[in-house]
Write a protein that holds these residues in place. Structure first.
Motif, PDB file in Angstrom:
ATOM      1  N   PRO A 127       0.829  -1.215   0.000  1.00 26.18           N
ATOM      2  CA  PRO A 127       0.000   0.000   0.000  1.00 26.18           C
ATOM      3  C   PRO A 127       0.860   1.260   0.000  1.00 26.18           C
ATOM      4  N   ALA A 128       0.411   2.268  -0.749  1.00 22.65           N
ATOM      5  CA  ALA A 128       1.196   3.497  -0.897  1.00 22.65           C
ATOM      6  C   ALA A 128       1.389   4.210   0.437  1.00 22.65           C
ATOM      7  N   TYR A 129       0.356   4.183   1.294  1.00 19.93           N
ATOM      8  CA  TYR A 129       0.470   4.900   2.560  1.00 19.93           C
ATOM      9  C   TYR A 129       1.537   4.278   3.464  1.00 19.93           C
ATOM     10  N   LEU A 130       1.671   2.943   3.394  1.00 19.22           N
ATOM     11  CA  LEU A 130       2.715   2.282   4.183  1.00 19.22           C
ATOM     12  C   LEU A 130       4.096   2.688   3.698  1.00 19.22           C
ATOM     13  N   ARG A 131       4.262   2.770   2.385  1.00 17.35           N
ATOM     14  CA  ARG A 131       5.542   3.179   1.815  1.00 17.35           C
ATOM     15  C   ARG A 131       5.893   4.594   2.269  1.00 17.35           C
ATOM     16  N   ARG A 132       4.912   5.476   2.286  1.00 17.54           N
ATOM     17  CA  ARG A 132       5.160   6.862   2.690  1.00 17.54           C
ATOM     18  C   ARG A 132       5.507   6.954   4.176  1.00 17.54           C
ATOM     19  N   VAL A 133       4.820   6.160   4.993  1.00 17.23           N
ATOM     20  CA  VAL A 133       5.098   6.169   6.431  1.00 17.23           C
ATOM     21  C   VAL A 133       6.517   5.697   6.707  1.00 17.23           C
ATOM     22  N   PHE A 134       6.925   4.592   6.082  1.00 21.74           N
ATOM     23  CA  PHE A 134       8.256   4.054   6.307  1.00 21.74           C
ATOM     24  C   PHE A 134       9.338   4.962   5.725  1.00 21.74           C
ATOM     25  N   SER A 135       9.006   5.709   4.669  1.00 24.34           N
ATOM     26  CA  SER A 135      10.012   6.579   4.049  1.00 24.34           C
ATOM     27  C   SER A 135      10.423   7.724   4.959  1.00 24.34           C
ATOM     28  N   ILE A 136       9.527   8.144   5.874  1.00 25.23           N
ATOM     29  CA  ILE A 136       9.881   9.257   6.766  1.00 25.23           C
ATOM     30  C   ILE A 136      10.086   8.819   8.210  1.00 25.23           C
ATOM     31  N   SER A 137       9.642   7.603   8.572  1.00 27.06           N
ATOM     32  CA  SER A 137       9.729   7.193   9.980  1.00 27.06           C
ATOM     33  C   SER A 137      11.167   7.119  10.474  1.00 27.06           C
ATOM     34  N   VAL A 138      12.084   6.679   9.599  1.00 24.24           N
ATOM     35  CA  VAL A 138      13.481   6.570  10.018  1.00 24.24           C
ATOM     36  C   VAL A 138      14.076   7.945  10.284  1.00 24.24           C
ATOM     37  N   LEU A 139      13.521   8.999   9.649  1.00 20.76           N
ATOM     38  CA  LEU A 139      14.001  10.361   9.871  1.00 20.76           C
ATOM     39  C   LEU A 139      13.368  11.007  11.093  1.00 20.76           C
ATOM     40  N   ILE A 140      12.368  10.341  11.670  1.00 23.71           N
ATOM     41  CA  ILE A 140      11.688  10.875  12.857  1.00 23.71           C
ATOM     42  C   ILE A 140      12.119  10.139  14.121  1.00 23.71           C
ATOM     43  N   PHE A 141      11.973   8.813  14.099  1.00 22.02           N
ATOM     44  CA  PHE A 141      12.201   8.030  15.321  1.00 22.02           C
ATOM     45  C   PHE A 141      13.682   7.861  15.644  1.00 22.02           C
ATOM     46  N   ALA A 142      14.492   7.552  14.627  1.00 21.70           N
ATOM     47  CA  ALA A 142      15.915   7.305  14.896  1.00 21.70           C
ATOM     48  C   ALA A 142      16.620   8.517  15.504  1.00 21.70           C
ATOM     49  N   PRO A 143      16.435   9.755  15.000  1.00 29.25           N
ATOM     50  CA  PRO A 143      17.106  10.903  15.616  1.00 29.25           C
ATOM     51  C   PRO A 143      16.667  11.188  17.045  1.00 29.25           C
ATOM     52  N   ILE A 144      15.487  10.686  17.440  1.00 31.10           N
ATOM     53  CA  ILE A 144      15.038  10.855  18.826  1.00 31.10           C
ATOM     54  C   ILE A 144      15.567   9.731  19.708  1.00 31.10           C
TER      55      ILE A 144
END
Length: 312
Positions: free
Chosen positions: A267-284
């Motif tokens: 699903p496209a929404y899953l791809r979009r979520v995973f594409s930005i999640s690493v830039l949100i969760f990992a830096p925190i």
């Protein structure tokens, strides 16, 4: 649509955030707070290591690359995303999109390189303690860090240099941010060379990182468990556990995001979520795991705060 003019004057449109009117202000406040938390946490780690000479050791110098990289990754997402939330403007110029994509890929590749280098450092310290200082000299440390960054810059530069000659067919992006796979979807011509090179670099990073991390941490676990000290197993878990959690999270996240672009079943929404999640969760999460939970750094931060409070 076919653009014959200069791509440098081209305006692209990122995928809509689809936020309801009532969610704009909460989303903006939440995003701003999250970005400030990323900056504060990572800058605290950087300043603490930089100002304390006791932390000028290979382990912490390698660790220093992580908060620097996390700030770069988060800064490629949050400012542009917050601007879009506030202004409802999802447009982005092609040069800025290329720059964002380059830095996003640099963030991912440097995360892999840093975690791999840290795994090697811990392997040397635990499995070869008598040879550690002979192996992890200042010169070798500089070579590792410089080589790591230069290697990533060259690999990522080639990826985006291959995109530049292509004509653009459309301006509507399929993702929330710019990076290589969605950029390849808006060009008109055959991108087989780009696909082959992209797959090669993906396999290269995953193979090297997985091989090094698997080899080093198996030997670390064996070394720690076979020692006669009663705390050997705890030491093994403390040394390997958090590192492997962060590494596997990065491995799954980046691998899924890249593979999702090559499969119609995701699903496209899953791809979009995973594409930005690493830039949100990992830096925190990274500064909390590698910084605040590291005893020496935590003690230095607490000591610094106590001095500031007592001086007030």
């Amino acid at each position: 649509m076919y653009f014959n003019g200069s791509v440098f004057s081209l305006e692209l449109t990122l995928h809509s955030l689809d936020l309801p009117e009532t969610s704009i202000y909460p989303a903006f406040i939440f995003g701003t707070t999250t970005y400030l938390a990323v900056l504060v946490c990572n800058l605290t780690i950087i300043i603490t290591i930089f100002l304390n000479r006791n932390l000028h050791k290979p382990m912490y110098i390698l660790l220093l690359n992580m908060p620097v990289n996390d700030i770069m990754g988060a800064s490629m997402l949050f400012p542009q995303l917050l601007y879009s939330i506030w202004t409802h403007d999802r447009s982005i110029s092609y040069p800025v999109c290329i720059l964002q994509g380059f830095c996003v890929h640099m963030y991912g590749s440097t995360s892999y390189s840093t975690l791999t280098a840290m795994a090697f450092d811990r392997y040397t310290a635990i499995c070869w303690p008598l040879r550690y200082h002979a192996i992890m000299t200042n010169d070798n440390l500089v070579m590792i860090i410089t080589g790591m960054w230069l290697f990533n810059i060259i690999i990522m530069f080639v990826i985006f240099a291959l995109l530049m000659p292509y004509k653009i067919c459309q301006t509507q992006m399929t993702d929330l941010i710019c990076y290589n796979p969605p950029l390849m979807k808006i060009v008109c011509e055959n991108t087989q060379v780009n696909n082959i090179y992209g797959l090669f670099t993906m396999v290269l990073y995953h193979f090297i990182s997985l091989s090094v991390v698997t080899f080093t941490y198996i030997h670390i676990l064996i070394t720690c468990v076979t020692k006669k000290q009663s705390d050997a197993k705890n030491k093994a878990l403390q040394t390997c556990g958090t590192h492997l959690v962060v590494f596997l999270f990065l491995e799954f996240n980046t691998f899924f995001a890249l593979i999702a672009h090559r499969s119609e079943n995701v699903p496209a929404y899953l791809r979009r979520v995973f594409s930005i999640s690493v830039l949100i969760f990992a830096p925190i999460v990274n500064p909390l795991i590698y910084g605040l939970k590291t005893k020496e750094i935590r003690q230095k931060i607490i000591t610094c705060f106590k001095r500031k409070i007592s001086s007030v």
